[in-house]
Every structure is written in structure tokens, then in C-alpha cells.
Scaffold this motif. Sequence first.
Motif, PDB file in Angstrom:
ATOM      1  N   ASN A  52      22.184   7.907   5.357  1.00  0.00           N
ATOM      2  CA  ASN A  52      23.093   6.970   4.697  1.00  0.00           C
ATOM      3  C   ASN A  52      23.810   6.157   5.759  1.00  0.00           C
ATOM      4  O   ASN A  52      23.922   6.576   6.905  1.00  0.00           O
ATOM      5  N   ILE A  53      24.302   4.998   5.334  1.00  0.00           N
ATOM      6  CA  ILE A  53      25.187   4.219   6.203  1.00  0.00           C
ATOM      7  C   ILE A  53      26.609   4.598   5.826  1.00  0.00           C
ATOM      8  O   ILE A  53      26.980   4.534   4.640  1.00  0.00           O
ATOM      9  N   ASN A  54      27.405   5.028   6.795  1.00  0.00           N
ATOM     10  CA  ASN A  54      28.795   5.393   6.506  1.00  0.00           C
ATOM     11  C   ASN A  54      29.521   4.219   5.846  1.00  0.00           C
ATOM     12  O   ASN A  54      29.413   3.085   6.300  1.00  0.00           O
ATOM     13  N   VAL A  90      27.787   2.936  10.600  1.00  0.00           N
ATOM     14  CA  VAL A  90      26.507   3.255  11.231  1.00  0.00           C
ATOM     15  C   VAL A  90      25.805   4.344  10.428  1.00  0.00           C
ATOM     16  O   VAL A  90      26.395   4.974   9.550  1.00  0.00           O
ATOM     17  N   ALA A  91      24.526   4.545  10.737  1.00  0.00           N
ATOM     18  CA  ALA A  91      23.725   5.528  10.016  1.00  0.00           C
ATOM     19  C   ALA A  91      24.174   6.941  10.355  1.00  0.00           C
ATOM     20  O   ALA A  91      24.645   7.222  11.463  1.00  0.00           O
ATOM     21  N   GLU A  92      24.037   7.835   9.364  1.00  0.00           N
ATOM     22  CA  GLU A  92      24.342   9.244   9.572  1.00  0.00           C
ATOM     23  C   GLU A  92      23.256  10.064   8.890  1.00  0.00           C
ATOM     24  O   GLU A  92      22.911   9.800   7.733  1.00  0.00           O
ATOM     25  N   LEU A 139      15.422  -0.785  13.853  1.00  0.00           N
ATOM     26  CA  LEU A 139      15.355  -2.119  14.441  1.00  0.00           C
ATOM     27  C   LEU A 139      15.921  -2.184  15.853  1.00  0.00           C
ATOM     28  O   LEU A 139      15.839  -3.219  16.502  1.00  0.00           O
ATOM     29  N   ASN A 140      16.526  -1.106  16.325  1.00  0.00           N
ATOM     30  CA  ASN A 140      17.124  -1.142  17.659  1.00  0.00           C
ATOM     31  C   ASN A 140      16.658   0.068  18.458  1.00  0.00           C
ATOM     32  O   ASN A 140      16.995   1.207  18.113  1.00  0.00           O
ATOM     33  N   ASP A 141      15.868  -0.164  19.486  1.00  0.00           N
ATOM     34  CA  ASP A 141      15.323   0.933  20.293  1.00  0.00           C
ATOM     35  C   ASP A 141      16.423   1.894  20.731  1.00  0.00           C
ATOM     36  O   ASP A 141      17.449   1.472  21.259  1.00  0.00           O
ATOM     37  N   GLY A 142      16.202   3.171  20.476  1.00  0.00           N
ATOM     38  CA  GLY A 142      17.129   4.200  20.930  1.00  0.00           C
ATOM     39  C   GLY A 142      18.233   4.544  19.942  1.00  0.00           C
ATOM     40  O   GLY A 142      18.939   5.529  20.138  1.00  0.00           O
ATOM     41  N   ALA A 143      18.380   3.739  18.878  1.00  0.00           N
ATOM     42  CA  ALA A 143      19.443   4.036  17.909  1.00  0.00           C
ATOM     43  C   ALA A 143      19.123   5.288  17.112  1.00  0.00           C
ATOM     44  O   ALA A 143      20.028   6.012  16.680  1.00  0.00           O
ATOM     45  N   LEU A 144      17.842   5.540  16.920  1.00  0.00           N
ATOM     46  CA  LEU A 144      17.417   6.694  16.116  1.00  0.00           C
ATOM     47  C   LEU A 144      16.257   7.364  16.839  1.00  0.00           C
ATOM     48  O   LEU A 144      15.281   6.712  17.202  1.00  0.00           O
ATOM     49  N   LEU A 185      24.396   2.586  19.529  1.00  0.00           N
ATOM     50  CA  LEU A 185      23.269   1.651  19.468  1.00  0.00           C
ATOM     51  C   LEU A 185      22.927   1.227  18.051  1.00  0.00           C
ATOM     52  O   LEU A 185      22.176   0.276  17.845  1.00  0.00           O
ATOM     53  N   CYS A 186      23.444   1.944  17.055  1.00  0.00           N
ATOM     54  CA  CYS A 186      23.092   1.665  15.661  1.00  0.00           C
ATOM     55  C   CYS A 186      23.690   0.337  15.209  1.00  0.00           C
ATOM     56  O   CYS A 186      24.862   0.053  15.449  1.00  0.00           O
ATOM     57  N   LEU A 187      22.865  -0.462  14.531  1.00  0.00           N
ATOM     58  CA  LEU A 187      23.289  -1.780  14.027  1.00  0.00           C
ATOM     59  C   LEU A 187      23.856  -1.687  12.613  1.00  0.00           C
ATOM     60  O   LEU A 187      24.398  -2.660  12.102  1.00  0.00           O
ATOM     61  N   GLY A 188      23.663  -0.522  11.957  1.00  0.00           N
ATOM     62  CA  GLY A 188      24.120  -0.373  10.569  1.00  0.00           C
ATOM     63  C   GLY A 188      23.312  -1.208   9.593  1.00  0.00           C
ATOM     64  O   GLY A 188      23.802  -1.552   8.518  1.00  0.00           O
ATOM     65  N   CYS A 189      22.080  -1.518   9.953  1.00  0.00           N
ATOM     66  CA  CYS A 189      21.264  -2.423   9.127  1.00  0.00           C
ATOM     67  C   CYS A 189      20.700  -1.740   7.883  1.00  0.00           C
ATOM     68  O   CYS A 189      20.402  -2.397   6.891  1.00  0.00           O
ATOM     69  N   GLY A 190      20.500  -0.426   7.942  1.00  0.00           N
ATOM     70  CA  GLY A 190      19.999   0.304   6.778  1.00  0.00           C
ATOM     71  C   GLY A 190      18.490   0.367   6.664  1.00  0.00           C
ATOM     72  O   GLY A 190      17.974   0.900   5.678  1.00  0.00           O
ATOM     73  N   ALA A 191      17.757  -0.139   7.636  1.00  0.00           N
ATOM     74  CA  ALA A 191      16.292  -0.089   7.569  1.00  0.00           C
ATOM     75  C   ALA A 191      15.799   1.354   7.484  1.00  0.00           C
ATOM     76  O   ALA A 191      14.825   1.651   6.783  1.00  0.00           O
ATOM     77  N   CYS A 192      16.483   2.253   8.157  1.00  0.00           N
ATOM     78  CA  CYS A 192      16.094   3.670   8.140  1.00  0.00           C
ATOM     79  C   CYS A 192      16.352   4.287   6.767  1.00  0.00           C
ATOM     80  O   CYS A 192      15.586   5.143   6.309  1.00  0.00           O
ATOM     81  N   VAL A 193      17.415   3.871   6.109  1.00  0.00           N
ATOM     82  CA  VAL A 193      17.767   4.403   4.785  1.00  0.00           C
ATOM     83  C   VAL A 193      16.652   4.116   3.794  1.00  0.00           C
ATOM     84  O   VAL A 193      16.269   4.970   2.996  1.00  0.00           O
TER      85      VAL A 193
HETATM   86  S1  SF4 Z   1      20.908   1.575  10.519  1.00  0.00           S
HETATM   87 FE1  SF4 Z   1      19.359   0.236  11.528  1.00  0.00          FE
HETATM   88  S2  SF4 Z   1      19.829   0.384  13.740  1.00  0.00           S
HETATM   89 FE2  SF4 Z   1      20.937   2.070  12.726  1.00  0.00          FE
HETATM   90  S3  SF4 Z   1      19.557   3.839  12.926  1.00  0.00           S
HETATM   91 FE3  SF4 Z   1      19.115   2.866  10.910  1.00  0.00          FE
HETATM   92  S4  SF4 Z   1      17.413   1.392  11.319  1.00  0.00           S
HETATM   93 FE4  SF4 Z   1      18.309   1.987  13.328  1.00  0.00          FE
END
Ligand code: SF4
Length: 130
Positions: free
Chosen positions: A107-109, A45-47, A64-69, A90-98
Motif C-alpha cells: 500500500n501507499i501510506n 511511500v510504499a509499505e 519505476l525507481n531503481d533500488g526503491a523496492l 528512493l520511493c516515488l510513491g507512484c503506486g506501480a507496485c501496488v
Molecule cells: S511506489 Fe513506485 S517507486 Fe515506490 S516502491 Fe512502488 S513502484 Fe517503486
Amino acid sequence: MGGVLLAGTCQAPFDIGESVSAAGAAAAKAAALLARGHVELDPFVAEVDLSRCNGTGNCVAACLNDGALTLVDTNVEGQTVQRAQVTPALCLGCGACVAVCPENAININGMTLKQYEAMVDMIVAETEAA
Ligand code: SF4
């Protein structure tokens, strides 16, 4: 989608017998999850690196997921500022935030930006050598 168990005609056209069987299977899955007493979370997940985050909020808009960030108020050197905070459950680990952080503060762990860049460098180096 995590945390949702499907049953009945939302899966496919079912008759009443099949729908009842699917409902029973979904109930059994839910009971098995609850019986464990805990839920194992995905570690990838994101950190947020708070030493780099400056609270632009780009990551929250891209998430991409409400409340994850979310942006939360934090005290830095006596001033209240906003910083990104991840909710790992709630984090999907998708990396959109990165991808949208101008400070490279997320970063994604298990798959950091540095690791990803090193992987791309090796692919390019192998392609150039061939
Ligand atoms: S990895 Fe995806 S779901 Fe997780 S905080 Fe970043 S954008 Fe949101």
C-alpha cells in the motif's frame, strides 16, 4: 527528479553570464540543503505488509525507481524466503507496485488500497443515485 540541481545550458540556451548565475544559484540551494543536516522525506511511500507478501517479485519488476523496492532474504519459521522491502528515501510513491501485487501486500501510506476502493465505491454510488 529529486536530488538533482540543474545549472547552465541544460536548462535553456544561456550565455556565460547566465550560466555562471545559474551555477551560483544551484550551489546556494545545495548548501542550504546540506546546512540543515537532515532531509525530510515524503511520507506517502510504499509499505509492504509482510504477513501477505510471498515474494513473487512482480512489484520489483514494476518499480519505476531503481533500488526503491528490492527482494531481501528473510527468515520465516526457520526457512529463508524472499520478501519485498521498500527503501523510503528512493520511493516515488507512484503506486506501480501496488497495482501488480497479486496478494495486495503493498500500500501507499496515506492512500491504501482499501481507501482507494472506498473512494471509487462512493463515486459510483453518487453516479448511480444521480
Ligand atoms: S511506489 Fe513506485 S517507486 Fe515506490 S516502491 Fe512502488 S513502484 Fe517503486
